[in-house]
Design an enzyme around this catalytic site. Structure first.
Site, mmCIF file in Angstrom:
data_model
loop_
_atom_site.group_PDB
_atom_site.id
_atom_site.type_symbol
_atom_site.label_atom_id
_atom_site.label_comp_id
_atom_site.label_asym_id
_atom_site.label_seq_id
_atom_site.Cartn_x
_atom_site.Cartn_y
_atom_site.Cartn_z
ATOM 1 N N ASP A 121 0.858 -1.182 0.000
ATOM 2 C CA ASP A 121 0.000 0.000 0.000
ATOM 3 C C ASP A 121 0.896 1.234 0.000
ATOM 4 O O ASP A 121 1.951 1.238 0.630
ATOM 5 C CB ASP A 121 -0.896 0.025 1.237
ATOM 6 C CG ASP A 121 -1.981 -1.039 1.200
ATOM 7 O OD1 ASP A 121 -2.393 -1.435 0.090
ATOM 8 O OD2 ASP A 121 -2.426 -1.469 2.278
ATOM 9 N N ASP A 142 -6.963 -1.317 -4.883
ATOM 10 C CA ASP A 142 -8.020 -0.911 -3.957
ATOM 11 C C ASP A 142 -8.974 0.085 -4.617
ATOM 12 O O ASP A 142 -10.187 0.032 -4.400
ATOM 13 C CB ASP A 142 -7.430 -0.282 -2.697
ATOM 14 C CG ASP A 142 -6.641 -1.270 -1.863
ATOM 15 O OD1 ASP A 142 -6.931 -2.479 -1.927
ATOM 16 O OD2 ASP A 142 -5.727 -0.823 -1.139
#
Length: 164
Positions: free
Chosen positions: A119, A133
């Protein structure tokens, strides 16, 4: 090209963009470094996430690996009935995001089926995510819209018999 082929092509685009951006993030961002994109709203910050959203379930990475594998299989199966352009986009984005996360879980450190998702997009300190995402979130919103509007996945004869 049939809708299934378009779904696979969109999934491949999401997969390549997500994995490429993760490769860049790992090579360009040191752990903890923050780069402001839109001050106070969006920053770039590397985070290796063993869990799901908000790092929930960090100790159950293998569960997320199984869930991602099942999601990929289900989308590939359901996608064979595609006739709708909107559903093709939804399932393509879902497939690309789910498959990219599955690859992270399978092949990234600390080990097979225990890998951490990369991330790097920090949304004002609320959560940190990635391109997959974004694809997953937007496609889930569109999935809800299509479902609420009762738009069938396949032919009109499939209406009422199809669920995704």
């Amino acid at each position: 090209m049939r809708p299934y082929g378009w779904m696979l092509m969109l999934a491949a685009v999401v997969l390549v963009v997500d994995q490429s951006s993760k490769f860049w993030a790992i090579s360009a961002l040191s752990n903890g470094e923050r780069i402001a994109v839109i001050p106070e709203l969006v920053q770039l910050r590397l985070l290796l996430n063993p869990g799901a959203a908000f790092s929930i379930g960090a100790g159950a990475t293998w569960v997320f690996t199984i869930v991602a594998a099942v999601a990929v299989g289900a989308i590939l199966y359901v996608g064979r009935r595609l006739r709708s352009t909107a559903w093709t986009v939804v399932l393509g984005a879902l497939l690309g995001g789910a498959f990219s996360h599955l690859l992270d879980r399978l092949f990234r450190a600390p080990g097979f089926a225990q890998g951490h998702v990369v991330d790097f997009i920090d949304y004002g300190g609320l959560f940190v995510g990635n391109v997959a995402d974004i694809a997953l979130t937007l496609s889930c919103v569109l999935l809800m819209v299509l479902t609420l509007r009762d738009i069938p996945l396949g032919d009109a004869t499939d209406k009422g018999r199809t669920s995704a």
